[in-house]
Design a protein around this motif. Sequence first.
Motif, short mmCIF file in Angstrom:
data_model
loop_
_atom_site.label_atom_id
_atom_site.label_comp_id
_atom_site.label_asym_id
_atom_site.label_seq_id
_atom_site.Cartn_x
_atom_site.Cartn_y
_atom_site.Cartn_z
N PRO A 188 -10.45 -19.38 89.66
CA PRO A 188 -11.49 -20.28 90.20
C PRO A 188 -11.21 -20.70 91.64
N GLN A 189 -10.27 -20.01 92.28
CA GLN A 189 -9.75 -20.37 93.60
C GLN A 189 -10.81 -20.90 94.57
N LEU A 190 -11.80 -20.08 94.90
CA LEU A 190 -12.71 -20.47 95.98
C LEU A 190 -13.61 -21.62 95.55
N PHE A 191 -14.00 -21.62 94.28
CA PHE A 191 -14.88 -22.69 93.79
C PHE A 191 -14.16 -24.03 93.75
N LYS A 192 -12.90 -24.01 93.31
CA LYS A 192 -12.20 -25.31 93.24
C LYS A 192 -11.99 -25.87 94.65
N GLN A 193 -11.77 -24.97 95.62
CA GLN A 193 -11.64 -25.44 97.01
C GLN A 193 -12.96 -26.03 97.50
N PHE A 210 -9.75 -13.39 84.45
CA PHE A 210 -9.78 -11.99 84.00
C PHE A 210 -9.04 -11.13 85.02
N ARG A 211 -8.05 -10.40 84.55
CA ARG A 211 -7.26 -9.56 85.45
C ARG A 211 -7.16 -8.16 84.86
N ALA A 212 -7.61 -7.17 85.62
CA ALA A 212 -7.54 -5.79 85.12
C ALA A 212 -6.15 -5.22 85.37
N HIS A 220 1.86 -10.57 80.32
CA HIS A 220 0.55 -10.41 80.97
C HIS A 220 -0.56 -10.25 79.94
N LEU A 221 -1.69 -10.86 80.25
CA LEU A 221 -2.90 -10.69 79.45
C LEU A 221 -4.00 -10.23 80.38
N ASN A 222 -5.04 -9.62 79.85
CA ASN A 222 -6.17 -9.27 80.70
C ASN A 222 -7.20 -10.38 80.74
N MET A 356 10.22 -16.62 83.61
CA MET A 356 9.07 -16.02 84.33
C MET A 356 8.39 -17.04 85.25
N GLU A 357 7.49 -16.50 86.10
CA GLU A 357 6.68 -17.36 86.95
C GLU A 357 5.63 -18.10 86.11
N LEU A 358 5.50 -19.40 86.37
CA LEU A 358 4.49 -20.19 85.67
C LEU A 358 3.30 -20.52 86.55
N VAL A 359 3.57 -20.79 87.83
CA VAL A 359 2.56 -21.37 88.73
C VAL A 359 2.63 -20.67 90.08
N GLN A 363 -0.63 -25.06 100.17
CA GLN A 363 -1.67 -25.72 100.95
C GLN A 363 -2.63 -24.63 101.41
N ARG A 364 -3.91 -25.00 101.60
CA ARG A 364 -4.94 -24.01 101.92
C ARG A 364 -5.24 -24.02 103.41
N GLU A 365 -5.68 -22.87 103.88
CA GLU A 365 -6.17 -22.79 105.26
C GLU A 365 -7.53 -23.45 105.30
P1 AMO Z 1 -1.76 -16.30 90.46
O1 AMO Z 1 -2.46 -14.99 90.57
O2 AMO Z 1 -0.30 -16.32 90.75
O3 AMO Z 1 -2.42 -17.37 91.45
O4 AMO Z 1 -2.01 -16.91 89.03
C1 AMO Z 1 -1.54 -18.21 88.70
C2 AMO Z 1 -0.79 -18.20 87.39
O5 AMO Z 1 -1.61 -17.69 86.34
C3 AMO Z 1 -0.83 -16.98 85.41
N1 AMO Z 1 -1.31 -15.59 85.33
C4 AMO Z 1 -1.33 -14.84 84.21
N2 AMO Z 1 -0.94 -15.11 82.95
C5 AMO Z 1 -1.07 -14.13 82.04
N3 AMO Z 1 -1.57 -12.91 82.29
C6 AMO Z 1 -1.99 -12.59 83.54
N4 AMO Z 1 -2.50 -11.38 83.79
C7 AMO Z 1 -1.87 -13.59 84.57
N5 AMO Z 1 -2.16 -13.61 85.88
C8 AMO Z 1 -1.82 -14.84 86.31
C9 AMO Z 1 0.61 -17.02 85.92
C10 AMO Z 1 0.44 -17.31 87.39
O6 AMO Z 1 1.57 -17.98 87.93
N6 AMO Z 1 -5.50 -18.63 92.88
C11 AMO Z 1 -4.07 -18.65 92.65
C12 AMO Z 1 -3.58 -20.02 92.26
C13 AMO Z 1 -3.64 -21.05 93.37
O7 AMO Z 1 -3.14 -20.78 94.48
O8 AMO Z 1 -4.20 -22.13 93.11
C14 AMO Z 1 -3.75 -17.64 91.54
O9 AMO Z 1 -4.59 -17.22 90.80
O10 AMO Z 1 1.28 -18.09 85.25
#
Ligand code: AMO
Length: 434
Positions: A188-193, A210-212, A220-222, A356-359, A363-365
Amino acid sequence: MQDRTYTEDAEPGDDVTVAGWVHEIRDLGGIAFLILRDATGKIQIKFEKDEMDDDLVETGLDVTRESVIRVSGSVEAEPRAPTGVEVTPEELEVVSEAEPELPLDPSGKVDADLSTRLDNRTLDLRKDEVQAVFEIRAEILRAVREQFRAFRCTEINTPKIVATGTEGGTELFPITYFGEEAFMNQSPQLFKQLIAGSNVERVFEIGPIFRAEEHNTPRHLNEATSIDFEGAFCDAHDAMDVAEGIVKAAYEAVNENCSAELEALGLEEEFEIPEGDFPRLSYEEAIERINATGELDEQLVWGDDLPTEAEKTLGDDVGGHYFITDWPSEIKPFYIKDHDDDEELSTGFDLMHPRMELVSGGQREHRNEHLIEGFEQQGLDPEQFEYYTKMFKYGMPPHAGFGLGGERLIMTILGLDNIREAVLFPRDRQRLSP
Ligand code: AMO
Ligand code: ATP
Protein backbone atom coordinates in the motif's frame (compact mmCIF):
# COMPACT_ATOMS: atom_id res chain seq x y z
CA MET A 1 -27.15 -20.34 18.61
CA GLN A 2 -29.92 -22.94 18.30
CA ASP A 3 -30.28 -23.20 22.07
CA ARG A 4 -27.11 -25.08 22.91
CA THR A 5 -24.51 -24.79 25.63
CA TYR A 6 -20.79 -24.55 24.92
CA THR A 7 -18.97 -27.42 26.60
CA GLU A 8 -16.92 -25.06 28.75
CA ASP A 9 -20.12 -23.62 30.26
CA ALA A 10 -21.69 -26.96 31.24
CA GLU A 11 -21.89 -27.02 35.06
CA PRO A 12 -22.94 -29.87 37.36
CA GLY A 13 -26.69 -29.77 37.96
CA ASP A 14 -27.46 -28.22 34.54
CA ASP A 15 -29.66 -29.81 31.92
CA VAL A 16 -27.89 -29.00 28.66
CA THR A 17 -27.87 -29.54 24.95
CA VAL A 18 -24.30 -29.70 23.66
CA ALA A 19 -23.32 -30.00 20.02
CA GLY A 20 -20.03 -30.70 18.30
CA TRP A 21 -17.75 -33.35 16.82
CA VAL A 22 -17.14 -36.92 17.97
CA HIS A 23 -13.55 -36.78 19.14
CA GLU A 24 -13.20 -40.28 20.50
CA ILE A 25 -15.25 -43.26 21.65
CA ARG A 26 -13.96 -45.58 24.39
CA ASP A 27 -16.00 -48.70 24.98
CA LEU A 28 -15.02 -50.43 28.21
CA GLY A 29 -17.74 -53.07 28.21
CA GLY A 30 -20.57 -52.21 30.53
CA ILE A 31 -19.66 -48.56 30.33
CA ALA A 32 -18.60 -46.48 27.36
CA PHE A 33 -17.59 -42.88 26.83
CA LEU A 34 -17.95 -40.55 23.91
CA ILE A 35 -15.80 -37.42 23.97
CA LEU A 36 -17.56 -34.55 22.26
CA ARG A 37 -15.52 -31.56 21.10
CA ASP A 38 -16.61 -28.02 20.28
CA ALA A 39 -14.84 -24.67 19.87
CA THR A 40 -14.48 -24.26 23.62
CA GLY A 41 -13.20 -27.69 24.63
CA LYS A 42 -14.30 -31.26 25.19
CA ILE A 43 -16.88 -33.01 27.33
CA GLN A 44 -17.47 -36.63 28.24
CA ILE A 45 -20.78 -38.30 27.43
CA LYS A 46 -21.35 -41.43 29.52
CA PHE A 47 -23.23 -44.54 28.32
CA GLU A 48 -24.16 -47.12 30.98
CA LYS A 49 -25.35 -49.89 28.78
CA ASP A 50 -27.60 -51.75 31.23
CA GLU A 51 -29.34 -48.66 32.43
CA MET A 52 -29.92 -46.75 29.23
CA ASP A 53 -32.17 -47.06 26.24
CA ASP A 54 -30.59 -49.52 23.74
CA ASP A 55 -31.24 -47.29 20.71
CA LEU A 56 -29.59 -44.34 22.39
CA VAL A 57 -26.53 -46.40 23.31
CA GLU A 58 -26.30 -47.91 19.84
CA THR A 59 -26.58 -44.55 18.06
CA GLY A 60 -23.98 -43.02 20.36
CA LEU A 61 -21.45 -45.80 20.08
CA ASP A 62 -21.85 -46.62 16.38
CA VAL A 63 -21.38 -43.07 15.16
CA THR A 64 -18.15 -42.48 13.24
CA ARG A 65 -15.40 -40.24 14.56
CA GLU A 66 -15.69 -36.58 13.53
CA SER A 67 -19.43 -36.84 12.91
CA VAL A 68 -21.44 -33.89 14.21
CA ILE A 69 -23.84 -34.79 17.00
CA ARG A 70 -26.21 -33.03 19.36
CA VAL A 71 -26.72 -34.42 22.83
CA SER A 72 -29.20 -33.41 25.53
CA GLY A 73 -28.80 -34.61 29.08
CA SER A 74 -27.86 -33.79 32.63
CA VAL A 75 -24.41 -32.64 33.72
CA GLU A 76 -22.79 -34.25 36.76
CA ALA A 77 -19.48 -33.79 38.49
CA GLU A 78 -17.11 -36.68 37.72
CA PRO A 79 -13.50 -36.38 38.87
CA ARG A 80 -12.38 -39.15 36.49
CA ALA A 81 -13.73 -37.34 33.43
CA PRO A 82 -11.16 -35.28 31.46
CA THR A 83 -12.82 -31.98 32.37
CA GLY A 84 -14.29 -33.02 35.72
CA VAL A 85 -17.86 -33.19 34.45
CA GLU A 86 -19.83 -35.55 32.27
CA VAL A 87 -23.19 -35.65 30.57
CA THR A 88 -25.64 -38.51 30.99
CA PRO A 89 -27.53 -38.36 27.71
CA GLU A 90 -31.30 -38.48 27.34
CA GLU A 91 -31.36 -37.70 23.64
CA LEU A 92 -28.72 -37.96 20.93
CA GLU A 93 -29.02 -36.89 17.33
CA VAL A 94 -26.48 -37.51 14.58
CA VAL A 95 -26.59 -34.21 12.73
CA SER A 96 -23.98 -34.90 10.06
CA GLU A 97 -22.21 -38.17 9.70
CA ALA A 98 -18.51 -38.32 8.78
CA GLU A 99 -17.14 -40.96 6.43
CA PRO A 100 -15.17 -43.57 8.35
CA GLU A 101 -11.97 -42.93 6.35
CA LEU A 102 -10.56 -39.46 7.03
CA PRO A 103 -7.82 -37.87 4.89
CA LEU A 104 -6.26 -36.55 8.09
CA ASP A 105 -6.49 -37.62 11.72
CA PRO A 106 -7.73 -34.66 13.79
CA SER A 107 -6.77 -36.38 17.02
CA GLY A 108 -3.16 -35.90 15.90
CA LYS A 109 -2.23 -39.51 16.64
CA VAL A 110 -1.21 -39.95 13.01
CA ASP A 111 1.07 -37.19 11.69
CA ALA A 112 0.24 -35.56 8.37
CA ASP A 113 2.58 -33.58 6.14
CA LEU A 114 1.96 -29.89 5.64
CA SER A 115 0.58 -30.31 2.15
CA THR A 116 -2.09 -32.83 3.31
CA ARG A 117 -2.92 -30.51 6.19
CA LEU A 118 -3.38 -27.52 3.88
CA ASP A 119 -5.53 -29.57 1.48
CA ASN A 120 -7.81 -30.49 4.41
CA ARG A 121 -7.70 -27.32 6.53
CA THR A 122 -11.16 -27.94 8.02
CA LEU A 123 -9.99 -31.20 9.55
CA ASP A 124 -6.55 -29.80 10.38
CA LEU A 125 -8.09 -26.96 12.39
CA ARG A 126 -9.85 -29.48 14.60
CA LYS A 127 -6.48 -30.06 16.26
CA ASP A 128 -5.93 -27.96 19.39
CA GLU A 129 -2.44 -26.87 18.41
CA VAL A 130 -3.53 -25.72 14.96
CA GLN A 131 -6.56 -23.86 16.26
CA ALA A 132 -4.20 -22.26 18.80
CA VAL A 133 -2.08 -20.74 16.01
CA PHE A 134 -5.11 -19.00 14.54
CA GLU A 135 -6.48 -17.88 17.91
CA ILE A 136 -3.05 -16.33 18.55
CA ARG A 137 -3.01 -14.80 15.08
CA ALA A 138 -6.36 -13.13 15.86
CA GLU A 139 -5.03 -11.90 19.20
CA ILE A 140 -1.85 -10.50 17.59
CA LEU A 141 -3.88 -8.58 15.01
CA ARG A 142 -6.18 -7.26 17.75
CA ALA A 143 -3.21 -6.09 19.82
CA VAL A 144 -1.51 -4.52 16.80
CA ARG A 145 -4.68 -2.55 15.97
CA GLU A 146 -5.06 -1.41 19.56
CA GLN A 147 -1.41 -0.32 19.76
CA PHE A 148 -1.72 1.67 16.53
CA ARG A 149 -4.81 3.37 17.94
CA ALA A 150 -2.82 4.18 21.10
CA PHE A 151 -0.20 5.71 18.77
CA ARG A 152 -3.02 7.94 17.41
CA CYS A 153 -3.23 6.24 14.00
CA THR A 154 -6.30 5.86 11.79
CA GLU A 155 -6.95 2.51 10.11
CA ILE A 156 -7.23 2.75 6.33
CA ASN A 157 -8.03 0.34 3.49
CA THR A 158 -6.43 0.96 0.12
CA PRO A 159 -7.08 -0.65 -3.29
CA LYS A 160 -5.57 -4.00 -4.15
CA ILE A 161 -6.13 -3.61 -7.89
CA VAL A 162 -3.70 -0.97 -9.11
CA ALA A 163 -2.19 0.56 -12.23
CA THR A 164 1.48 0.52 -11.14
CA GLY A 165 3.85 -1.50 -8.96
CA THR A 166 6.26 -0.08 -6.42
CA GLU A 167 8.49 -2.84 -5.14
CA GLY A 168 10.15 -4.07 -8.33
CA GLY A 169 8.59 -4.87 -11.70
CA THR A 170 9.27 -8.59 -11.90
CA GLU A 171 7.25 -9.45 -8.82
CA LEU A 172 3.91 -8.16 -10.10
CA PHE A 173 0.83 -10.25 -10.86
CA PRO A 174 -0.79 -8.77 -13.97
CA ILE A 175 -4.56 -8.88 -14.37
CA THR A 176 -7.00 -7.52 -16.91
CA TYR A 177 -9.17 -4.67 -15.75
CA PHE A 178 -11.94 -3.98 -18.29
CA GLY A 179 -9.51 -4.60 -21.11
CA GLU A 180 -6.69 -2.60 -19.54
CA GLU A 181 -3.57 -3.99 -17.93
CA ALA A 182 -3.62 -3.74 -14.15
CA PHE A 183 -1.81 -5.44 -11.26
CA MET A 184 -2.46 -6.91 -7.84
CA ASN A 185 -0.89 -4.49 -5.36
CA GLN A 186 2.53 -5.37 -3.92
CA SER A 187 2.30 -2.83 -1.10
CA PRO A 188 0.00 0.00 0.00
CA GLN A 189 3.13 2.18 -0.15
CA LEU A 190 1.98 5.04 -2.38
CA PHE A 191 -1.57 5.16 -1.04
CA LYS A 192 -0.52 5.29 2.60
CA GLN A 193 1.85 8.15 1.76
CA LEU A 194 -0.95 10.02 -0.03
CA ILE A 195 -3.09 9.77 3.12
CA ALA A 196 -0.26 10.63 5.54
CA GLY A 197 0.08 13.81 3.44
CA SER A 198 -3.51 14.76 4.20
CA ASN A 199 -4.70 16.02 7.57
CA VAL A 200 -5.13 12.43 8.73
CA GLU A 201 -1.34 12.39 9.31
CA ARG A 202 -0.87 8.96 10.95
CA VAL A 203 -2.31 5.86 9.34
CA PHE A 204 -2.06 2.08 9.44
CA GLU A 205 -3.38 -0.71 7.28
CA ILE A 206 -3.57 -4.46 7.78
CA GLY A 207 -4.24 -6.03 4.40
CA PRO A 208 -3.11 -8.41 1.69
CA ILE A 209 -0.08 -7.80 -0.51
CA PHE A 210 0.67 -9.82 -3.64
CA ARG A 211 4.17 -10.75 -4.73
CA ALA A 212 4.93 -12.93 -7.74
CA GLU A 213 8.03 -14.34 -6.02
CA GLU A 214 9.29 -17.22 -8.12
CA HIS A 215 11.13 -18.94 -5.32
CA ASN A 216 9.70 -21.37 -2.86
CA THR A 217 10.99 -20.77 0.67
CA PRO A 218 9.67 -21.34 4.20
CA ARG A 219 9.36 -17.56 4.70
CA HIS A 220 7.80 -16.26 1.46
CA LEU A 221 4.17 -16.24 0.39
CA ASN A 222 2.66 -14.99 -2.83
CA GLU A 223 -0.18 -13.45 -0.89
CA ALA A 224 0.84 -12.12 2.52
CA THR A 225 -0.66 -9.83 5.16
CA SER A 226 1.17 -6.55 5.45
CA ILE A 227 0.97 -4.39 8.57
CA ASP A 228 1.75 -0.90 7.31
CA PHE A 229 2.36 2.38 9.08
CA GLU A 230 2.87 5.88 7.73
CA GLY A 231 3.17 9.08 9.78
CA ALA A 232 3.50 12.73 8.83
CA PHE A 233 6.25 14.70 10.60
CA CYS A 234 8.00 11.42 11.43
CA ASP A 235 11.60 10.54 10.60
CA ALA A 236 13.14 7.08 10.33
CA HIS A 237 13.82 6.90 14.07
CA ASP A 238 10.19 7.73 14.90
CA ALA A 239 9.05 5.00 12.51
CA MET A 240 11.47 2.56 14.17
CA ASP A 241 10.01 3.46 17.58
CA VAL A 242 6.53 2.66 16.26
CA ALA A 243 7.69 -0.65 14.70
CA GLU A 244 9.34 -1.68 17.95
CA GLY A 245 6.21 -0.74 19.94
CA ILE A 246 3.99 -2.78 17.63
CA VAL A 247 6.18 -5.90 17.75
CA LYS A 248 6.45 -5.74 21.55
CA ALA A 249 2.69 -5.18 21.93
CA ALA A 250 2.10 -8.38 19.94
CA TYR A 251 4.38 -10.42 22.22
CA GLU A 252 2.82 -8.93 25.35
CA ALA A 253 -0.72 -9.69 24.20
CA VAL A 254 0.16 -13.31 23.46
CA ASN A 255 1.83 -13.63 26.84
CA GLU A 256 -1.12 -12.11 28.68
CA ASN A 257 -4.10 -13.48 26.82
CA CYS A 258 -3.09 -16.76 25.18
CA SER A 259 -1.88 -19.06 27.96
CA ALA A 260 -4.16 -21.95 26.94
CA GLU A 261 -3.05 -21.63 23.30
CA LEU A 262 0.64 -21.48 24.26
CA GLU A 263 0.10 -24.60 26.31
CA ALA A 264 -1.56 -26.37 23.36
CA LEU A 265 1.57 -25.50 21.35
CA GLY A 266 3.91 -26.67 24.12
CA LEU A 267 5.35 -23.14 24.43
CA GLU A 268 4.14 -22.12 27.90
CA GLU A 269 7.55 -22.64 29.51
CA GLU A 270 9.79 -21.11 26.89
CA PHE A 271 7.69 -18.12 25.75
CA GLU A 272 9.64 -14.88 26.21
CA ILE A 273 8.84 -11.24 25.57
CA PRO A 274 11.81 -9.41 23.98
CA GLU A 275 13.44 -7.24 26.63
CA GLY A 276 15.10 -3.85 26.39
CA ASP A 277 15.44 -1.59 23.38
CA PHE A 278 16.14 -3.22 20.03
CA PRO A 279 19.72 -2.25 19.07
CA ARG A 280 20.08 -0.03 15.99
CA LEU A 281 23.14 -0.93 13.92
CA SER A 282 24.05 1.00 10.82
CA TYR A 283 24.41 -1.00 7.61
CA GLU A 284 28.14 -0.26 7.75
CA GLU A 285 28.44 -1.65 11.29
CA ALA A 286 26.33 -4.65 10.26
CA ILE A 287 28.61 -5.68 7.38
CA GLU A 288 31.73 -5.12 9.52
CA ARG A 289 30.26 -7.31 12.22
CA ILE A 290 29.27 -10.04 9.76
CA ASN A 291 32.74 -9.98 8.15
CA ALA A 292 34.38 -10.16 11.59
CA THR A 293 32.62 -13.47 12.36
CA GLY A 294 34.50 -15.04 9.42
CA GLU A 295 31.44 -17.25 8.80
CA LEU A 296 30.84 -16.16 5.20
CA ASP A 297 32.79 -17.55 2.23
CA GLU A 298 33.13 -14.09 0.77
CA GLN A 299 33.56 -10.82 2.65
CA LEU A 300 30.74 -8.31 2.15
CA VAL A 301 31.51 -4.93 0.64
CA TRP A 302 29.62 -1.64 0.81
CA GLY A 303 26.62 -1.78 -1.54
CA ASP A 304 25.95 -5.52 -1.18
CA ASP A 305 22.48 -6.58 -0.14
CA LEU A 306 22.65 -8.96 2.82
CA PRO A 307 22.30 -12.58 1.70
CA THR A 308 20.23 -14.92 3.91
CA GLU A 309 23.48 -16.42 5.24
CA ALA A 310 24.67 -13.01 6.39
CA GLU A 311 21.33 -12.23 8.08
CA LYS A 312 21.54 -15.52 9.99
CA THR A 313 25.15 -14.92 11.04
CA LEU A 314 24.34 -11.45 12.34
CA GLY A 315 21.13 -12.70 13.97
CA ASP A 316 23.09 -15.31 15.93
CA ASP A 317 25.68 -12.71 16.86
CA VAL A 318 23.13 -10.14 18.14
CA GLY A 319 20.84 -12.78 19.64
CA GLY A 320 17.56 -10.83 19.51
CA HIS A 321 15.61 -8.29 17.45
CA TYR A 322 17.69 -5.48 15.98
CA PHE A 323 17.48 -2.73 13.36
CA ILE A 324 19.80 -2.20 10.42
CA THR A 325 19.74 1.51 9.53
CA ASP A 326 21.28 3.79 6.89
CA TRP A 327 21.35 1.42 3.93
CA PRO A 328 23.10 2.38 0.69
CA SER A 329 20.64 4.44 -1.37
CA GLU A 330 21.14 2.34 -4.48
CA ILE A 331 19.59 -0.78 -2.92
CA LYS A 332 16.56 1.00 -1.48
CA PRO A 333 13.44 1.99 -3.49
CA PHE A 334 12.83 5.43 -5.03
CA TYR A 335 10.46 6.57 -2.29
CA ILE A 336 13.10 6.29 0.47
CA LYS A 337 14.79 9.59 1.32
CA ASP A 338 18.56 9.96 1.28
CA HIS A 339 20.47 11.70 4.03
CA ASP A 340 20.68 15.45 3.31
CA ASP A 341 24.47 15.47 3.71
CA ASP A 342 25.18 12.21 1.80
CA GLU A 343 23.07 11.10 -1.11
CA GLU A 344 24.74 7.66 -1.23
CA LEU A 345 23.26 6.95 2.18
CA SER A 346 19.52 6.37 2.69
CA THR A 347 17.26 6.68 5.73
CA GLY A 348 15.97 3.17 4.97
CA PHE A 349 15.90 0.63 7.79
CA ASP A 350 15.00 -3.02 8.35
CA LEU A 351 13.89 -4.61 11.61
CA MET A 352 15.35 -8.08 11.90
CA HIS A 353 14.40 -11.09 13.97
CA PRO A 354 17.41 -13.41 14.38
CA ARG A 355 15.72 -15.78 11.90
CA MET A 356 14.63 -13.29 9.20
CA GLU A 357 13.68 -9.77 8.16
CA LEU A 358 10.39 -8.59 9.69
CA VAL A 359 10.10 -4.96 8.61
CA SER A 360 11.32 -2.52 5.96
CA GLY A 361 10.81 1.19 6.27
CA GLY A 362 12.34 4.63 6.19
CA GLN A 363 11.77 8.30 5.85
CA ARG A 364 10.19 9.18 2.49
CA GLU A 365 11.32 11.54 -0.21
CA HIS A 366 8.72 14.32 0.11
CA ARG A 367 10.39 16.85 -2.20
CA ASN A 368 8.69 16.60 -5.59
CA GLU A 369 11.73 17.28 -7.80
CA HIS A 370 13.90 14.75 -5.90
CA LEU A 371 11.13 12.20 -6.16
CA ILE A 372 10.90 12.57 -9.95
CA GLU A 373 14.70 12.14 -10.20
CA GLY A 374 14.42 8.97 -8.10
CA PHE A 375 11.88 7.45 -10.51
CA GLU A 376 14.16 8.13 -13.42
CA GLN A 377 17.18 6.63 -11.63
CA GLN A 378 15.17 3.48 -10.94
CA GLY A 379 14.13 3.20 -14.60
CA LEU A 380 10.48 4.04 -13.85
CA ASP A 381 8.40 6.45 -15.90
CA PRO A 382 7.35 9.32 -13.59
CA GLU A 383 4.34 10.05 -15.81
CA GLN A 384 2.77 6.74 -14.84
CA PHE A 385 2.95 7.82 -11.22
CA GLU A 386 1.47 11.26 -11.79
CA TYR A 387 -1.54 10.43 -9.59
CA TYR A 388 0.99 10.16 -6.76
CA THR A 389 3.64 12.78 -7.52
CA LYS A 390 1.15 15.59 -8.19
CA MET A 391 0.00 15.53 -4.55
CA PHE A 392 3.58 16.37 -3.58
CA LYS A 393 3.02 19.78 -5.14
CA TYR A 394 0.30 20.81 -2.69
CA GLY A 395 1.93 20.68 0.72
CA MET A 396 3.51 17.31 1.51
CA PRO A 397 4.99 17.11 5.01
CA PRO A 398 8.11 15.09 5.77
CA HIS A 399 6.91 11.58 6.60
CA ALA A 400 8.13 8.07 7.39
CA GLY A 401 6.71 4.59 7.75
CA PHE A 402 7.22 0.87 7.44
CA GLY A 403 5.74 -2.44 6.32
CA LEU A 404 5.75 -5.40 8.72
CA GLY A 405 5.08 -8.92 7.41
CA GLY A 406 2.11 -10.18 9.46
CA GLU A 407 2.80 -13.89 8.91
CA ARG A 408 6.49 -13.40 9.63
CA LEU A 409 5.55 -11.76 12.92
CA ILE A 410 3.30 -14.70 13.86
CA MET A 411 5.86 -17.23 12.66
CA THR A 412 8.73 -15.72 14.67
CA ILE A 413 6.62 -15.23 17.80
CA LEU A 414 5.56 -18.89 17.75
CA GLY A 415 8.75 -20.38 16.29
CA LEU A 416 6.82 -21.95 13.37
CA ASP A 417 9.06 -23.71 10.84
CA ASN A 418 7.07 -22.68 7.79
CA ILE A 419 5.23 -19.41 7.08
CA ARG A 420 2.38 -21.42 5.54
CA GLU A 421 1.45 -22.62 9.03
CA ALA A 422 0.48 -19.02 9.89
CA VAL A 423 -2.03 -18.73 7.01
CA LEU A 424 -5.34 -20.56 6.66
CA PHE A 425 -5.15 -20.94 2.89
CA PRO A 426 -1.64 -20.02 1.74
CA ARG A 427 -0.86 -18.98 -1.81
CA ASP A 428 2.45 -20.27 -3.08
CA ARG A 429 3.98 -21.42 -6.35
CA GLN A 430 2.13 -24.76 -6.19
CA ARG A 431 -1.00 -23.74 -4.34
CA LEU A 432 -3.95 -21.85 -5.82
CA SER A 433 -6.69 -23.84 -4.04
CA PRO A 434 -8.19 -24.33 -1.56
P1 AMO B 1 9.11 -4.94 1.80
O1 AMO B 1 9.00 -5.33 0.37
O2 AMO B 1 10.42 -5.15 2.47
O3 AMO B 1 8.76 -3.39 1.98
O4 AMO B 1 7.98 -5.67 2.63
C1 AMO B 1 7.78 -5.38 4.00
C2 AMO B 1 7.70 -6.65 4.81
O5 AMO B 1 6.66 -7.50 4.33
C3 AMO B 1 7.01 -8.85 4.47
N1 AMO B 1 7.00 -9.50 3.16
C4 AMO B 1 6.63 -10.77 2.92
N2 AMO B 1 6.21 -11.74 3.75
C5 AMO B 1 5.93 -12.94 3.21
N3 AMO B 1 6.04 -13.23 1.90
C6 AMO B 1 6.45 -12.28 1.02
N4 AMO B 1 6.54 -12.57 -0.28
C7 AMO B 1 6.78 -10.99 1.53
N5 AMO B 1 7.23 -9.85 0.97
C8 AMO B 1 7.34 -8.96 1.97
C9 AMO B 1 8.41 -8.88 5.09
C10 AMO B 1 8.95 -7.50 4.75
O6 AMO B 1 9.93 -7.08 5.68
N6 AMO B 1 6.68 -0.63 0.91
C11 AMO B 1 7.68 -1.25 1.75
C12 AMO B 1 7.46 -0.98 3.21
C13 AMO B 1 7.67 0.46 3.63
O7 AMO B 1 8.73 1.04 3.31
O8 AMO B 1 6.76 1.01 4.28
C14 AMO B 1 7.67 -2.75 1.48
O9 AMO B 1 6.74 -3.30 0.96
O10 AMO B 1 8.26 -9.03 6.50
P1 ATP C 1 -19.88 -51.85 34.71
O1 ATP C 1 -20.35 -50.46 34.91
O2 ATP C 1 -20.99 -52.71 34.19
O3 ATP C 1 -19.18 -52.48 35.91
P2 ATP C 1 -17.22 -51.64 33.54
O4 ATP C 1 -16.57 -52.66 34.41
O5 ATP C 1 -16.78 -51.56 32.15
O6 ATP C 1 -18.81 -51.81 33.52
P3 ATP C 1 -16.37 -49.64 35.44
O7 ATP C 1 -15.65 -50.71 36.19
O8 ATP C 1 -17.36 -48.79 36.20
O9 ATP C 1 -17.09 -50.20 34.17
O10 ATP C 1 -15.29 -48.70 34.80
C1 ATP C 1 -14.37 -49.06 33.82
C2 ATP C 1 -13.30 -48.03 33.75
O11 ATP C 1 -13.87 -46.79 33.47
C3 ATP C 1 -12.55 -47.88 35.05
O12 ATP C 1 -11.17 -47.73 34.76
C4 ATP C 1 -13.11 -46.64 35.67
O13 ATP C 1 -12.13 -45.93 36.42
C5 ATP C 1 -13.50 -45.86 34.47
N1 ATP C 1 -14.68 -45.04 34.73
C6 ATP C 1 -15.86 -45.41 35.26
N2 ATP C 1 -16.73 -44.42 35.33
C7 ATP C 1 -16.08 -43.36 34.83
C8 ATP C 1 -16.45 -42.01 34.59
N3 ATP C 1 -17.67 -41.55 34.88
N4 ATP C 1 -15.52 -41.20 34.03
C9 ATP C 1 -14.31 -41.63 33.70
N5 ATP C 1 -13.89 -42.90 33.90
C10 ATP C 1 -14.77 -43.74 34.46
